[in-house]
Design an enzyme around this catalytic site. Sequence first.
Site, PDB file in Angstrom:
ATOM      1  N   ARG A  54       0.694  -1.335   0.046  1.00 33.86           N
ATOM      2  CA  ARG A  54       0.157  -0.207   0.241  1.00 33.86           C
ATOM      3  C   ARG A  54       0.164   0.876   0.271  1.00 33.86           C
ATOM      4  O   ARG A  54       1.988   1.128   0.281  1.00 33.86           O
ATOM      5  CB  ARG A  54      -0.722  -0.311   1.076  1.00 33.86           C
ATOM      6  CG  ARG A  54      -1.934  -1.031   1.617  1.00 33.86           C
ATOM      7  CD  ARG A  54      -2.715  -0.932   2.323  1.00 33.86           C
ATOM      8  NE  ARG A  54      -3.534  -2.201   2.717  1.00 33.86           N
ATOM      9  CZ  ARG A  54      -3.226  -3.430   3.445  1.00 33.86           C
ATOM     10  NH1 ARG A  54      -1.834  -3.652   4.090  1.00 33.86           N
ATOM     11  NH2 ARG A  54      -4.065  -4.136   3.295  1.00 33.86           N
ATOM     12  N   LYS A  73      -2.074  -2.992   8.069  1.00 30.52           N
ATOM     13  CA  LYS A  73      -3.376  -2.174   8.969  1.00 30.52           C
ATOM     14  C   LYS A  73      -3.287  -3.107  10.034  1.00 30.52           C
ATOM     15  O   LYS A  73      -2.425  -4.836  10.053  1.00 30.52           O
ATOM     16  CB  LYS A  73      -4.585  -2.156   8.283  1.00 30.52           C
ATOM     17  CG  LYS A  73      -4.500  -1.742   6.876  1.00 30.52           C
ATOM     18  CD  LYS A  73      -6.112  -1.585   5.786  1.00 30.52           C
ATOM     19  CE  LYS A  73      -6.143  -1.222   4.781  1.00 30.52           C
ATOM     20  NZ  LYS A  73      -7.684  -1.050   4.440  1.00 30.52           N
ATOM     21  N   HIS A  87      -3.259   3.146  -5.633  1.00 33.78           N
ATOM     22  CA  HIS A  87      -2.978   1.340  -5.410  1.00 33.78           C
ATOM     23  C   HIS A  87      -3.592   0.828  -6.673  1.00 33.78           C
ATOM     24  O   HIS A  87      -3.373  -0.718  -6.725  1.00 33.78           O
ATOM     25  CB  HIS A  87      -4.598   1.572  -5.160  1.00 33.78           C
ATOM     26  CG  HIS A  87      -4.926   0.542  -3.220  1.00 33.78           C
ATOM     27  ND1 HIS A  87      -4.175   0.906  -2.621  1.00 33.78           N
ATOM     28  CD2 HIS A  87      -5.788   0.128  -3.785  1.00 33.78           C
ATOM     29  CE1 HIS A  87      -4.763  -0.001  -2.014  1.00 33.78           C
ATOM     30  NE2 HIS A  87      -5.910  -0.504  -2.514  1.00 33.78           N
ATOM     31  N   ARG A 146      -0.568  -2.074  -6.907  1.00 36.60           N
ATOM     32  CA  ARG A 146      -1.064  -3.306  -6.264  1.00 36.60           C
ATOM     33  C   ARG A 146      -1.873  -4.528  -6.865  1.00 36.60           C
ATOM     34  O   ARG A 146      -1.705  -5.186  -6.233  1.00 36.60           O
ATOM     35  CB  ARG A 146      -1.693  -2.234  -4.501  1.00 36.60           C
ATOM     36  CG  ARG A 146      -2.087  -3.542  -3.395  1.00 36.60           C
ATOM     37  CD  ARG A 146      -2.173  -2.682  -2.574  1.00 36.60           C
ATOM     38  NE  ARG A 146      -2.959  -3.864  -1.452  1.00 36.60           N
ATOM     39  CZ  ARG A 146      -2.493  -4.565  -0.447  1.00 36.60           C
ATOM     40  NH1 ARG A 146      -1.417  -4.975  -0.526  1.00 36.60           N
ATOM     41  NH2 ARG A 146      -3.335  -5.448  -0.048  1.00 36.60           N
ATOM     42  N   HIS A 152      -4.501  -8.934   3.757  1.00 36.68           N
ATOM     43  CA  HIS A 152      -5.324  -9.509   3.621  1.00 36.68           C
ATOM     44  C   HIS A 152      -5.463 -10.212   4.414  1.00 36.68           C
ATOM     45  O   HIS A 152      -5.555 -11.289   4.865  1.00 36.68           O
ATOM     46  CB  HIS A 152      -5.736  -9.640   2.198  1.00 36.68           C
ATOM     47  CG  HIS A 152      -5.923  -8.196   1.467  1.00 36.68           C
ATOM     48  ND1 HIS A 152      -6.372  -9.016  -0.289  1.00 36.68           N
ATOM     49  CD2 HIS A 152      -6.035  -6.902   1.198  1.00 36.68           C
ATOM     50  CE1 HIS A 152      -6.287  -8.012  -1.033  1.00 36.68           C
ATOM     51  NE2 HIS A 152      -6.276  -6.927  -0.105  1.00 36.68           N
ATOM     52  N   TYR A 208      -9.273 -10.816  -7.702  1.00 33.75           N
ATOM     53  CA  TYR A 208      -8.477 -11.211  -8.365  1.00 33.75           C
ATOM     54  C   TYR A 208      -8.882 -11.895  -9.182  1.00 33.75           C
ATOM     55  O   TYR A 208      -8.433 -11.662 -10.105  1.00 33.75           O
ATOM     56  CB  TYR A 208      -6.645 -10.912  -7.500  1.00 33.75           C
ATOM     57  CG  TYR A 208      -6.426  -9.557  -6.909  1.00 33.75           C
ATOM     58  CD1 TYR A 208      -6.530  -8.331  -7.569  1.00 33.75           C
ATOM     59  CD2 TYR A 208      -6.896  -9.620  -5.932  1.00 33.75           C
ATOM     60  CE1 TYR A 208      -6.902  -7.215  -6.858  1.00 33.75           C
ATOM     61  CE2 TYR A 208      -6.533  -8.324  -4.663  1.00 33.75           C
ATOM     62  CZ  TYR A 208      -6.284  -6.599  -5.688  1.00 33.75           C
ATOM     63  OH  TYR A 208      -6.068  -5.988  -4.920  1.00 33.75           O
TER      64      TYR A 208
END
Length: 332
Positions: free
Chosen positions: A189, A213, A280, A283, A306, A315
Amino acid sequence: MFLIKFEKILKHNTYAQGSVLIVKGVMFMVKKIDKKIDKKIEKEFQEFLDYMKAERNASNATITNYTTDFKIFLDFLIKNNMPTNTNELDTPHMRKYTAFLKTEKKYANATIRRKINSLKSFFNFLVSQDYIIKNPMRAITAPKKEKTLPKFFTEEQIKLLFQVAKESKEDFALRDYMFIKLIANTGMRRSEAINLNFDDIDFGKNTIKIRGKGKRERIVPINKDFSDELFMYFQSRLPLKNKAVFINQAGNRINAAKAQKIFVNLLKKCGLDGQGLTIHSLRHSYATILVNKGSDIVQVQKLLGHSDINTTTVYTHISTENLREDVARLPY
């Protein structure tokens, strides 16, 4: 902010001018009353932020978004003469706020969804701490998440980005080239790339430790050629005065605005601006290419950091769409 308060208002021959009320030709002074914010809600919100940071490991970006959302909500309550005491707020107040976000602010569904969910988190916290008995957000439903496939660069477009960035003669051209190539080679990110330090890179093992995150860490491998380029960039920075991988002219870590400027300038040079592509998107490209090349979706989930594999499965849809285009080329 103030409210105009008076005991009787005649429906006919009545109008207001400034702080003066005129009724049937007779002038009355109107009393101005300051609208004050209940300090209780501000104290509760600060406690909520402390909880999110200490116990939920919320990122700085999440805290900033929550704070912004709260200010918009509080401003709405004040301007519409609604209670600012959380014990007095009810579901109708929240429905009016939701309508305000859509009809007056004209926010996109994704933005409204985030703002509603941030309020839901806040009021859930208040209930859990026994600050309020009934949650006014419980019956409020956020707009459904739109199922759109993310935009991504093709392999040819990524190679073009690398080529143009590498051939640039501008100041900090090497930094800009490495910034773009890092995200494309790791799926980081933007915030993760900005916060990367040189001691997060293991040049011996060709891996990078990424802090994502919720302060979750992951180890992402990189190929030998890119690792060598990173090492050459590292040597160009010696003697190292700042461990940040990407710094500005003043020697400080670059911020989000600078990162955006680097990216936008490169897009324009490549003739790729105006296509809805973002940092982004690099990514997304990283993940899409891996899936198209046959990588296992669980492994891609780990590489991207994730927490929910459902986020990664988008994806596979992109990969299916690419296969559909290939099948369409069949001559029969």
